[in-house]
Design an enzyme around this catalytic site. Structure first.
Site, PDB file in Angstrom:
ATOM      1  N   SER A 163       0.834  -1.206   0.000  1.00 38.14           N
ATOM      2  CA  SER A 163       0.000   0.000   0.000  1.00 38.14           C
ATOM      3  C   SER A 163       0.866   1.253   0.000  1.00 38.14           C
ATOM      4  O   SER A 163       0.630   2.189  -0.770  1.00 38.14           O
ATOM      5  CB  SER A 163      -0.925   0.016   1.220  1.00 38.14           C
ATOM      6  OG  SER A 163      -1.786  -1.096   1.193  1.00 38.14           O
ATOM      7  N   CYS A 181     -14.602  -6.853   0.631  1.00 36.58           N
ATOM      8  CA  CYS A 181     -13.154  -6.727   0.741  1.00 36.58           C
ATOM      9  C   CYS A 181     -12.799  -5.868   1.935  1.00 36.58           C
ATOM     10  O   CYS A 181     -12.006  -6.235   2.780  1.00 36.58           O
ATOM     11  CB  CYS A 181     -12.584  -6.141  -0.536  1.00 36.58           C
ATOM     12  SG  CYS A 181     -10.809  -5.996  -0.501  1.00 36.58           S
TER      13      CYS A 181
HETATM   14  C1  PLP Z   1      -2.068  -7.002  -0.932  1.00 35.79           C
HETATM   15  C2  PLP Z   1      -2.048  -6.039  -2.054  1.00 35.79           C
HETATM   16  C3  PLP Z   1      -1.676  -4.700  -1.864  1.00 35.79           C
HETATM   17  C4  PLP Z   1      -1.383  -4.143  -0.497  1.00 35.79           C
HETATM   18  O1  PLP Z   1      -0.198  -4.644   0.057  1.00 35.79           O
HETATM   19  P1  PLP Z   1       0.063  -4.500   1.631  1.00 35.79           P
HETATM   20  O2  PLP Z   1       1.467  -4.953   1.806  1.00 35.79           O
HETATM   21  O3  PLP Z   1      -0.925  -5.433   2.290  1.00 35.79           O
HETATM   22  O4  PLP Z   1      -0.145  -3.083   1.984  1.00 35.79           O
HETATM   23  C5  PLP Z   1      -1.628  -3.870  -2.957  1.00 35.79           C
HETATM   24  N1  PLP Z   1      -1.912  -4.313  -4.186  1.00 35.79           N
HETATM   25  C6  PLP Z   1      -2.262  -5.599  -4.421  1.00 35.79           C
HETATM   26  C7  PLP Z   1      -2.542  -6.038  -5.809  1.00 35.79           C
HETATM   27  C8  PLP Z   1      -2.357  -6.500  -3.360  1.00 35.79           C
HETATM   28  O5  PLP Z   1      -2.721  -7.752  -3.597  1.00 35.79           O
END
Ligand code: PLP
Length: 395
Positions: free
Chosen positions: A71, A324
């Site tokens: 994120s 979600c």
């Molecule tokens: C899980 C995910 C995120 C977020 O990643 P985090 O490390 O949980 O913040 C962003 N983009 C996609 C496509 C994801 O699957």
């Protein structure tokens, strides 16, 4: 029986990752910014991890910035490109309707600040068409952001073609590769991207750590003010143990890609074929251009949440696109974007397989889902109306 089939949400840490990180928790716990040996050893470990990660994705070490996860990497990539764009009077961004919320919500924020965002539609199979990207690029476009693989329906996007278009048109290209890194072969030079996001906990590393690749020359703005860590691009004491574990997990994951794909694809397709035999069910996403671990179905006349709870009772940990963000009753934006009507999108199920899944587990899941779907339909008013032909079946 317990089957963890939610690997797109998070994965369990690999032994190698746990073992790699342990010394940096209790023995080599120094702050990498400290000048004494204990600190310098931690710094060396962070830099070795940076080198390793860079090599595994075809980058140079200085092109890798560590973040708190996918994120943050998405936010930093998009906000940086927007800041550079704004300086040049360019305030238009091209993306698509099935991005992760870390991308979509960042784009929403930029819209409130005066940016214009074009969210491209996807095909019914969930593919972003390169020609649509090309058509959407304007004189004032400062960024194209298209994910490498979708987290809900597993579609693998034609990012190399999109990257080629962006290079030709001189527009920076970011890809959220959180679902792709460590799962499918990937090289930043081949993709031709300027920015790429990844997250350790999606490839058997720890939660709360990830990285942002920024091609040499691509400017990053810092989201967090403070110390000079990460060449002034990300303040805060480095997550040393997490970073070391992420590099170990990625090395193992990338090395196992061919073998895992060879094992998973037939099992995934067996699961798809088994679930497709359930009446009024349909696969979401592209049958071929999809992650080796991803299975996503809609079942007419049921609620995804009830399905998940009953599968949990049978030892299956799965996910539904319909809630979600917990507490939200909105159906998945991804399923709506591929053309599923609201009612159908509510009845979705995502099974994201672990590399160690067995044929017996696949057959157990096929049986359990079939029984639970039939059971739920048994007292669903929506299903009763469909069967009574008061409403029309869509699937
Ligand atoms: C899980 C995910 C995120 C977020 O990643 P985090 O490390 O949980 O913040 C962003 N983009 C996609 C496509 C994801 O699957």
């Amino acid at each position: 029986m317990f089957i963890y089939a939610d690997n797109a949400a998070t994965t369990k840490m690999s032994r190698a990752a746990v073992e790699a990180m342990t010394p940096y928790l209790c023995e080599c716990y120094g702050n990498p910014s400290s000048l004494y040996a204990l600190g310098q050893r931690a710094k060396d470990a962070v830099e070795a991890a940076r080198e390793k990660i860079a090599r595994l994705i075809g980058a140079e070490a200085r092109e890798i910035t560590f973040t708190s996860g996918g994120s943050e990497a998405d936010n930093q990539a998009i906000l940086s490109a927007a800041a550079v764009g704004a300086k040049a009077g360019k305030r238009h961004i091209v993306s698509d309707a099935i991005e992760h919320h870390a991308v979509l919500h960042t784009l929403k924020k930029l819209e409130r600040e005066g940016f214009e965002v074009t969210l491209l539609p996807v095909t019914p199979a969930g593919i972003v068409e390169p020609s649509a990207v090309e058509g959407a690029i304007r004189e004032d476009t400062c960024l194209v952001t298209v994910m490498a693989a979708n987290n809900e329906i597993g579609t693998i996007q034609p990012i190399e073609e999109i990257g080629e278009i962006c290079r030709r048109r001189g527009v920076p290209f970011h890809t959220d590769a959180v679902q792709a890194v460590g799962h499918i072969p990937l090289d930043v030079r081949t993709i031709g991207c300027d920015l790429l996001s990844a997250s350790a906990h999606k490839f058997h590393g720890p939660k709360g750590v990830g990285f942002l690749y920024a091609r040499r020359g691509a400017k990053l703005v810092s989201l967090i003010e403070g110390g000079a860590q990460e060449r002034n691009k990300r303040a805060g004491t480095e997550n040393v143990a997490g970073i070391v574990a992420m590099a170990a997990a990625l090395e193992e994951a990338v090395g196992a890609i061919p073998e895992n794909a060879a094992r998973l694809v037939p099992l995934r397709d067996r699961l798809i074929a088994g679930l497709a035999r359930i009446p009024h069910a349909a696969l979401n996403g592209d049958p071929a251009r999809r992650l080796p671990s991803n299975v996503n179905f809609c079942f007419e006349g049921i609620e995804g949440e009830s399905l998940l709870l009953l599968l949990d009772d049978r030892g299956i940990a799965a996910s539904s696109g319909s809630a979600c963000t917990s507490g939200s009753l909105d159906p998945s934006h991804v399923l709506l974007a591929i053309g599923r009507p609201h009612g159908v999108a509510h009845g979705s199920l995502r099974l994201s397989l672990g590399e160690d899944v067995t044929e017996e587990q696949v057959d157990y899941m096929i049986g359990a889902v079939g029984e639970v779907v039939a059971h739920l339909r048994g007292f669903s008013p929506v299903w009763r109306d469909l069967v009574a032909e008061k409403t029309q079946f869509v699937l």
